[in-house]
Design a protein around this motif. Structure first.
Motif, PDB file in Angstrom:
ATOM      1  N   PRO A  24       6.634   1.830  -2.181  1.00  0.00           N
ATOM      2  CA  PRO A  24       4.968   1.839  -1.975  1.00  0.00           C
ATOM      3  C   PRO A  24       4.101   1.576  -3.297  1.00  0.00           C
ATOM      4  O   PRO A  24       4.669   2.001  -4.285  1.00  0.00           O
ATOM      5  CB  PRO A  24       4.867   3.146  -1.491  1.00  0.00           C
ATOM      6  CG  PRO A  24       5.799   4.018  -2.029  1.00  0.00           C
ATOM      7  CD  PRO A  24       7.000   3.025  -2.130  1.00  0.00           C
ATOM      8  N   GLU A  25       3.072   1.002  -3.212  1.00  0.00           N
ATOM      9  CA  GLU A  25       2.151   0.867  -4.316  1.00  0.00           C
ATOM     10  C   GLU A  25       2.701  -0.091  -5.459  1.00  0.00           C
ATOM     11  O   GLU A  25       2.162  -0.134  -6.435  1.00  0.00           O
ATOM     12  CB  GLU A  25       1.930   2.280  -4.834  1.00  0.00           C
ATOM     13  CG  GLU A  25       1.450   3.337  -4.046  1.00  0.00           C
ATOM     14  CD  GLU A  25      -0.015   3.339  -3.746  1.00  0.00           C
ATOM     15  OE1 GLU A  25      -0.733   2.464  -4.364  1.00  0.00           O
ATOM     16  OE2 GLU A  25      -0.519   4.098  -2.574  1.00  0.00           O
TER      17      GLU A  25
ATOM     18  N   ASP B 280       0.902  -1.181  -0.064  1.00  0.00           N
ATOM     19  CA  ASP B 280       0.062   0.013  -0.131  1.00  0.00           C
ATOM     20  C   ASP B 280       0.960   1.198   0.161  1.00  0.00           C
ATOM     21  O   ASP B 280       2.155   1.235  -0.383  1.00  0.00           O
ATOM     22  CB  ASP B 280      -1.176   0.015   1.125  1.00  0.00           C
ATOM     23  CG  ASP B 280      -0.279  -0.194   2.626  1.00  0.00           C
ATOM     24  OD1 ASP B 280       0.702   0.391   2.597  1.00  0.00           O
ATOM     25  OD2 ASP B 280      -0.896  -0.522   3.439  1.00  0.00           O
ATOM     26  N   GLU B 281       0.294   2.421   0.389  1.00  0.00           N
ATOM     27  CA  GLU B 281       1.023   3.602   0.389  1.00  0.00           C
ATOM     28  C   GLU B 281       1.995   3.967   1.507  1.00  0.00           C
ATOM     29  O   GLU B 281       2.647   4.855   1.614  1.00  0.00           O
ATOM     30  CB  GLU B 281       0.102   4.822   0.226  1.00  0.00           C
ATOM     31  CG  GLU B 281      -0.960   5.184   1.293  1.00  0.00           C
ATOM     32  CD  GLU B 281      -2.135   4.149   1.370  1.00  0.00           C
ATOM     33  OE1 GLU B 281      -2.722   4.427   2.380  1.00  0.00           O
ATOM     34  OE2 GLU B 281      -2.343   3.179   0.664  1.00  0.00           O
ATOM     35  N   HIS B 282       1.952   3.126   2.468  1.00  0.00           N
ATOM     36  CA  HIS B 282       2.615   3.180   3.930  1.00  0.00           C
ATOM     37  C   HIS B 282       4.119   3.019   3.792  1.00  0.00           C
ATOM     38  O   HIS B 282       4.728   3.642   4.603  1.00  0.00           O
ATOM     39  CB  HIS B 282       1.934   2.643   4.713  1.00  0.00           C
ATOM     40  CG  HIS B 282       0.310   2.842   5.071  1.00  0.00           C
ATOM     41  ND1 HIS B 282       0.084   4.363   5.357  1.00  0.00           N
ATOM     42  CD2 HIS B 282      -0.642   2.663   4.876  1.00  0.00           C
ATOM     43  CE1 HIS B 282      -1.068   4.556   5.422  1.00  0.00           C
ATOM     44  NE2 HIS B 282      -1.673   3.319   5.185  1.00  0.00           N
TER      45      HIS B 282
END
Length: 150
Positions: free
Chosen positions: A29-30, A22-24
């Protein structure tokens, strides 16, 4: 330089377990990547691979179930560091329903033919290339299929 350990699980179809991040996370990320992470101080790569797999998926494997794919140098542009990833693989008789996702959006088995269409992390791009279609990948897929046979 930081050292990382990661695991590729191979199911009886030859599909590989990947995590959609995810974006974290600070790194990749991603992107789609392996289950894994940095080694703790004094931790061996094999011990770290077993620990990270269980932390992220609740899949617990004995260290002797994991086979070294290789150790790869990887540049992480997000941190500007040149690091090393120790990549292990194991054949398993598991499905997506057996995986508990504790990090990222999802952790699922992916058809190797589909991996070229995914936005892969640098480490996944480096590690999957020599692994997919290798004799090691085929042998682990076959061993998983044999474990699944009645």
């Amino acid at each position: 330089m930081t050292e990382f350990a990661a695991v590729i699980l191979v199911d009886r179809r030859g599909w590989v377990l990947l995590q959609e991040r995810d974006e974290h996370p600070r790194i990749a990320p991603e992107k789609w990547s392996f289950c894994g992470g940095h080694l703790e101080p004094g931790e061996s790569p094999l011990t770290g691979a077993v620990r990270e797999l269980e932390e992220e998926t609740e899949v617990s494997l004995a260290p002797d179930a994991l086979h070294l794919v290789g150790a790869f140098d990887v540049h992480h542009p997000e941190t500007g560091t040149d690091d090393k990833i120790h990549l292990y693989a194991a054949g398993v008789d598991l499905t997506d329903d057996d995986i508990v996702c504790h990090e990222g959006r999802q952790i699922v088995f992916v058809d190797p033919a589909r991996t070229a269409d995914l936005d892969l992390s640098d480490s996944a791009r480096i590690g999957l290339g020599p692994f997919l279609g290798s004799r090691q990948h085929a042998a682990l897929s076959e061993s998983a299929a044999l474990r699944a046979a009645p």
